[in-house]
Motif scaffolding. Structure first.
Motif, PDB file in Angstrom:
ATOM      1  N   LEU A  69      42.929 -21.724   7.343  1.00  0.00           N
ATOM      2  CA  LEU A  69      41.945 -21.125   8.259  1.00  0.00           C
ATOM      3  C   LEU A  69      41.923 -21.772   9.647  1.00  0.00           C
ATOM      4  N   PRO A  70      41.926 -23.110   9.763  1.00  0.00           N
ATOM      5  CA  PRO A  70      41.863 -23.704  11.112  1.00  0.00           C
ATOM      6  C   PRO A  70      43.057 -23.376  11.990  1.00  0.00           C
ATOM      7  N   LYS A  71      44.157 -22.891  11.393  1.00  0.00           N
ATOM      8  CA  LYS A  71      45.372 -22.616  12.152  1.00  0.00           C
ATOM      9  C   LYS A  71      45.461 -21.167  12.612  1.00  0.00           C
ATOM     10  N   GLU A  72      44.510 -20.337  12.214  1.00  0.00           N
ATOM     11  CA  GLU A  72      44.560 -18.917  12.560  1.00  0.00           C
ATOM     12  C   GLU A  72      44.271 -18.684  14.039  1.00  0.00           C
ATOM     13  N   GLN A  73      44.953 -17.692  14.614  1.00  0.00           N
ATOM     14  CA  GLN A  73      44.723 -17.336  16.009  1.00  0.00           C
ATOM     15  C   GLN A  73      43.511 -16.436  16.185  1.00  0.00           C
ATOM     16  N   THR A  74      43.198 -15.653  15.149  1.00  0.00           N
ATOM     17  CA  THR A  74      42.004 -14.808  15.182  1.00  0.00           C
ATOM     18  C   THR A  74      41.335 -14.845  13.819  1.00  0.00           C
ATOM     19  N   LEU A  75      40.025 -14.948  13.815  1.00  0.00           N
ATOM     20  CA  LEU A  75      39.243 -14.934  12.582  1.00  0.00           C
ATOM     21  C   LEU A  75      37.962 -14.143  12.818  1.00  0.00           C
ATOM     22  N   ASN A  76      37.571 -13.362  11.823  1.00  0.00           N
ATOM     23  CA  ASN A  76      36.269 -12.718  11.850  1.00  0.00           C
ATOM     24  C   ASN A  76      35.389 -13.374  10.792  1.00  0.00           C
ATOM     25  N   VAL A  77      34.170 -13.713  11.165  1.00  0.00           N
ATOM     26  CA  VAL A  77      33.293 -14.473  10.282  1.00  0.00           C
ATOM     27  C   VAL A  77      31.939 -13.782  10.174  1.00  0.00           C
ATOM     28  N   ASP A  78      31.387 -13.817   8.957  1.00  0.00           N
ATOM     29  CA  ASP A  78      30.047 -13.280   8.725  1.00  0.00           C
ATOM     30  C   ASP A  78      29.428 -14.069   7.580  1.00  0.00           C
ATOM     31  N   GLU A  79      28.141 -13.928   7.390  1.00  0.00           N
ATOM     32  CA  GLU A  79      27.464 -14.636   6.306  1.00  0.00           C
ATOM     33  C   GLU A  79      26.346 -13.769   5.743  1.00  0.00           C
ATOM     34  N   THR A  80      26.025 -13.995   4.478  1.00  0.00           N
ATOM     35  CA  THR A  80      24.950 -13.256   3.831  1.00  0.00           C
ATOM     36  C   THR A  80      24.268 -14.177   2.832  1.00  0.00           C
ATOM     37  N   GLY A  81      23.050 -13.837   2.449  1.00  0.00           N
ATOM     38  CA  GLY A  81      22.294 -14.687   1.533  1.00  0.00           C
ATOM     39  C   GLY A  81      22.876 -14.696   0.124  1.00  0.00           C
ATOM     40  N   HIS A  82      22.624 -15.781  -0.594  1.00  0.00           N
ATOM     41  CA  HIS A  82      23.076 -15.932  -1.980  1.00  0.00           C
ATOM     42  C   HIS A  82      21.993 -16.703  -2.739  1.00  0.00           C
ATOM     43  N   LYS A  83      21.734 -16.300  -3.975  1.00  0.00           N
ATOM     44  CA  LYS A  83      20.719 -16.970  -4.787  1.00  0.00           C
ATOM     45  C   LYS A  83      21.374 -17.724  -5.938  1.00  0.00           C
ATOM     46  N   GLU A  84      20.817 -18.912  -6.211  1.00  0.00           N
ATOM     47  CA  GLU A  84      21.257 -19.685  -7.367  1.00  0.00           C
ATOM     48  C   GLU A  84      20.034 -20.328  -8.004  1.00  0.00           C
ATOM     49  N   ASN A  85      19.635 -19.758  -9.143  1.00  0.00           N
ATOM     50  CA  ASN A  85      18.432 -20.222  -9.837  1.00  0.00           C
ATOM     51  C   ASN A  85      17.218 -20.233  -8.913  1.00  0.00           C
ATOM     52  N   GLY A  86      17.099 -19.200  -8.098  1.00  0.00           N
ATOM     53  CA  GLY A  86      15.962 -19.076  -7.189  1.00  0.00           C
ATOM     54  C   GLY A  86      16.113 -19.817  -5.886  1.00  0.00           C
ATOM     55  N   LYS A  87      17.162 -20.623  -5.750  1.00  0.00           N
ATOM     56  CA  LYS A  87      17.399 -21.367  -4.517  1.00  0.00           C
ATOM     57  C   LYS A  87      18.208 -20.522  -3.555  1.00  0.00           C
ATOM     58  N   ARG A  88      17.863 -20.570  -2.272  1.00  0.00           N
ATOM     59  CA  ARG A  88      18.540 -19.767  -1.260  1.00  0.00           C
ATOM     60  C   ARG A  88      19.768 -20.495  -0.745  1.00  0.00           C
ATOM     61  N   LEU A  89      20.929 -19.874  -0.932  1.00  0.00           N
ATOM     62  CA  LEU A  89      22.185 -20.362  -0.373  1.00  0.00           C
ATOM     63  C   LEU A  89      22.767 -19.279   0.527  1.00  0.00           C
ATOM     64  N   TRP A  90      23.966 -19.547   1.057  1.00  0.00           N
ATOM     65  CA  TRP A  90      24.595 -18.587   1.963  1.00  0.00           C
ATOM     66  C   TRP A  90      26.071 -18.426   1.612  1.00  0.00           C
ATOM     67  N   THR A  91      26.514 -17.174   1.538  1.00  0.00           N
ATOM     68  CA  THR A  91      27.934 -16.888   1.357  1.00  0.00           C
ATOM     69  C   THR A  91      28.553 -16.610   2.714  1.00  0.00           C
ATOM     70  N   TRP A  92      29.542 -17.411   3.079  1.00  0.00           N
ATOM     71  CA  TRP A  92      30.275 -17.240   4.322  1.00  0.00           C
ATOM     72  C   TRP A  92      31.590 -16.529   4.038  1.00  0.00           C
ATOM     73  N   CYS A  93      31.951 -15.623   4.913  1.00  0.00           N
ATOM     74  CA  CYS A  93      33.181 -14.851   4.777  1.00  0.00           C
ATOM     75  C   CYS A  93      34.064 -15.119   5.992  1.00  0.00           C
ATOM     76  N   PHE A  94      35.287 -15.604   5.747  1.00  0.00           N
ATOM     77  CA  PHE A  94      36.265 -15.856   6.804  1.00  0.00           C
ATOM     78  C   PHE A  94      37.432 -14.909   6.581  1.00  0.00           C
ATOM     79  N   ARG A  95      37.572 -13.940   7.472  1.00  0.00           N
ATOM     80  CA  ARG A  95      38.618 -12.925   7.292  1.00  0.00           C
ATOM     81  C   ARG A  95      39.732 -13.117   8.308  1.00  0.00           C
ATOM     82  N   ALA A  96      40.930 -13.440   7.805  1.00  0.00           N
ATOM     83  CA  ALA A  96      42.133 -13.530   8.631  1.00  0.00           C
ATOM     84  C   ALA A  96      42.928 -12.244   8.471  1.00  0.00           C
TER      85      ALA A  96
END
Length: 263
Positions: free
Chosen positions: A11-38
């Motif tokens: 990923l750090p070597k890519e010339q172009t990347l599209n990134v987004d994030e969305t919420g994620h739950k784990e046993n009621g705890k709020r986490l975040w799913t990050w998406c890195f699209r090359a």
């Protein structure tokens, strides 16, 4: 390295990347799913943070590519701290302009219609690229509409808080909205990452999230395999079958990105 770790390392070597994030739950705890699209693969990472520290952890402090993203503060901080070139999503900007168009304040509605007209003209030119005989003519047409859009957004704001919020975006990050005009291969929207993260959001609604760290890691890896195989036109079923067969035979797991030929 596992196929997932191999992609993370790329990923750090890519010339172009599209990134987004969305919420994620784990046993009621709020986490975040990050998406890195090359261009040839997509990597998902579930993190407790929605901040720029995730970008630093994944891409490093010397990322030299172009980051396609929305206007969320984490991306702006990463851009500012490490001088990263970004393309802010114009589709998101259009949604914010449409908010003005539908606002009860008539000043906002009038201003929103003005900006929306410029944006429609801008995308009309983009979609009519083949009608321009030269690249210079195409760029000039884009530049003319861009200048009109920025001029009206900044200098003809009606002074409402909502309109000034949009005006400040151009004041602070003008170039970040139009990187696609000067950098070949850059999309003006972040649709690629949004599309890649859509099925993750559907999966989240169906499963209600994860229950453990092991489940979280499994989701990261299976989502990465699903999206990457689709991008590469590969059969996910065949890839998983080969992976399991290799594991039972104590052979290396097949990579998601073909390794360089060293023969």
């Amino acid at each position: 390295l596992s196929p997932y770790e191999q992609l993370l390392a790329l990923l750090p070597k890519e010339q172009t990347l599209n990134v987004d994030e969305t919420g994620h739950k784990e046993n009621g705890k709020r986490l975040w799913t990050w998406c890195f699209r090359a261009a040839l693969y997509t990597v998902y990472k579930i993190s407790p943070s929605r901040g720029s520290d995730v970008l630093v952890d994944v891409l490093g402090e010397e990322f030299d590519g172009v980051l396609g993203c929305d206007y969320f503060s984490a991306y702006r901080k990463f851009m500012k701290d490490f001088n990263v070139v970004v393309q802010f999503c114009l589709a998101h900007f259009i949604r914010d302009v449409k908010f003005l168009v539908e606002h009860p304040n008539p000043k906002n509605r009038q201003h929103g219609e003005l900006l929306l007209g410029h944006l429609r003209q801008l995308f009309h030119i983009i979609h009519s690229r083949d009608e321009y005989p030269t690249e210079v003519g195409f760029r000039r047409a884009l530049g003319r509409v861009r200048n009109e859009l920025v001029d009206d957004a900044i200098f003809h704001s009606p002074g409402t808080q909502e309109a000034d919020n949009l005006s400040n975006r151009f004041l602070n990050h003008f170039e970040g909205f139009f990187t696609f005009m000067t950098t070949p291969g850059i999309e003006p929207t972040n649709n690629l990452a949004e599309q890649a993260i859509r099925f993750v959001a559907i999966h989240r609604r169906m499963t209600q999230g994860t229950r453990s760290e092991a489940g979280r890691h499994w989701c990261e890896r299976i989502w990465t395999a699903v999206a990457t195989c689709e991008q590469q036109g590969r059969s996910l079923f065949e890839y998983l079958c080969e992976t399991l067969a290799n594991m039972f035979q104590s052979r290396p797991v097949p990579p998601l990105i073909p390794l360089p030929d060293t023969s």
